[in-house]
Design a protein around this motif. Sequence first.
Motif, PDB file in Angstrom:
ATOM      1  N   GLY A 132      24.806  18.905   7.702  1.00  0.00           N
ATOM      2  CA  GLY A 132      25.916  18.473   8.945  1.00  0.00           C
ATOM      3  C   GLY A 132      26.601  16.961   9.041  1.00  0.00           C
ATOM      4  O   GLY A 132      26.361  16.372   8.351  1.00  0.00           O
ATOM      5  N   LEU A 133      27.543  17.165   9.278  1.00  0.00           N
ATOM      6  CA  LEU A 133      28.980  15.789   9.251  1.00  0.00           C
ATOM      7  C   LEU A 133      28.556  14.779  10.496  1.00  0.00           C
ATOM      8  O   LEU A 133      28.363  13.414   9.636  1.00  0.00           O
ATOM      9  N   GLY A 134      27.349  14.866  11.123  1.00  0.00           N
ATOM     10  CA  GLY A 134      26.881  14.043  11.945  1.00  0.00           C
ATOM     11  C   GLY A 134      25.807  12.633  10.942  1.00  0.00           C
ATOM     12  O   GLY A 134      26.030  11.864  10.457  1.00  0.00           O
ATOM     13  N   VAL A 135      25.127  13.535   9.897  1.00  0.00           N
ATOM     14  CA  VAL A 135      24.332  13.099   9.535  1.00  0.00           C
ATOM     15  C   VAL A 135      24.984  12.288   8.563  1.00  0.00           C
ATOM     16  O   VAL A 135      24.835  11.353   7.982  1.00  0.00           O
ATOM     17  N   ARG A 140      26.414   9.203   9.432  1.00  0.00           N
ATOM     18  CA  ARG A 140      25.356   8.294   9.425  1.00  0.00           C
ATOM     19  C   ARG A 140      25.287   7.348   8.156  1.00  0.00           C
ATOM     20  O   ARG A 140      24.778   6.539   7.436  1.00  0.00           O
ATOM     21  N   PHE A 141      24.748   8.284   6.832  1.00  0.00           N
ATOM     22  CA  PHE A 141      24.455   8.212   6.054  1.00  0.00           C
ATOM     23  C   PHE A 141      25.905   7.040   5.234  1.00  0.00           C
ATOM     24  O   PHE A 141      25.058   6.780   4.317  1.00  0.00           O
ATOM     25  N   LEU A 142      26.933   7.888   5.146  1.00  0.00           N
ATOM     26  CA  LEU A 142      27.749   6.622   4.545  1.00  0.00           C
ATOM     27  C   LEU A 142      28.174   5.211   5.492  1.00  0.00           C
ATOM     28  O   LEU A 142      28.904   4.277   4.796  1.00  0.00           O
ATOM     29  N   GLU A 145      36.945   5.951   7.021  1.00  0.00           N
ATOM     30  CA  GLU A 145      37.105   3.630   7.499  1.00  0.00           C
ATOM     31  C   GLU A 145      35.946   4.479   9.193  1.00  0.00           C
ATOM     32  O   GLU A 145      36.085   2.915   8.802  1.00  0.00           O
ATOM     33  N   ARG A 146      36.039   5.656   9.600  1.00  0.00           N
ATOM     34  CA  ARG A 146      34.745   5.328  10.727  1.00  0.00           C
ATOM     35  C   ARG A 146      32.922   4.540  10.487  1.00  0.00           C
ATOM     36  O   ARG A 146      33.043   4.260  10.699  1.00  0.00           O
ATOM     37  N   ALA A 147      33.292   4.894   8.633  1.00  0.00           N
ATOM     38  CA  ALA A 147      31.923   4.595   8.239  1.00  0.00           C
ATOM     39  C   ALA A 147      31.762   2.954   7.735  1.00  0.00           C
ATOM     40  O   ALA A 147      30.739   2.540   7.755  1.00  0.00           O
ATOM     41  N   GLY A 148      32.597   2.599   7.938  1.00  0.00           N
ATOM     42  CA  GLY A 148      32.524   1.140   7.202  1.00  0.00           C
ATOM     43  C   GLY A 148      33.293   0.935   6.200  1.00  0.00           C
ATOM     44  O   GLY A 148      33.044  -0.497   5.889  1.00  0.00           O
TER      45      GLY A 148
END
Length: 101
Positions: free
Chosen positions: A6-9, A12-14, A57-60
């Motif tokens: 899924g996109l959420g996981v 989070r990985f990113l 960008e959301r992932a940092g």
Amino acid sequence: MIRGFGLGVAERFLQVLATRLSKILVFEIGTASESSWTEFLPEQSQGQEAFVRELLERAGFRNVRVITESAAYHREVQRLLFTAEPAKAANQETLKQLEVA
């Protein structure tokens, strides 16, 4: 990652990956236009480039750039190949927060 978990996981990985990298990430993703990916990705009304840029960008990540296009696996559509840099070096508190989550 998105297809399996899924996109959420994947996001989070990113996020964790962004804390571990010191130089650059090279990134490619399937598109919602590919028949094999349609059910796994949200509609990309703003287009693949904007979707990936916002995700990274959301992932940092920062300085997200398209470096080339490549044919998708089934050659139905063109995929974009991106590079991105980690926004900042992670401190120990950031790493602890990511491990707990």
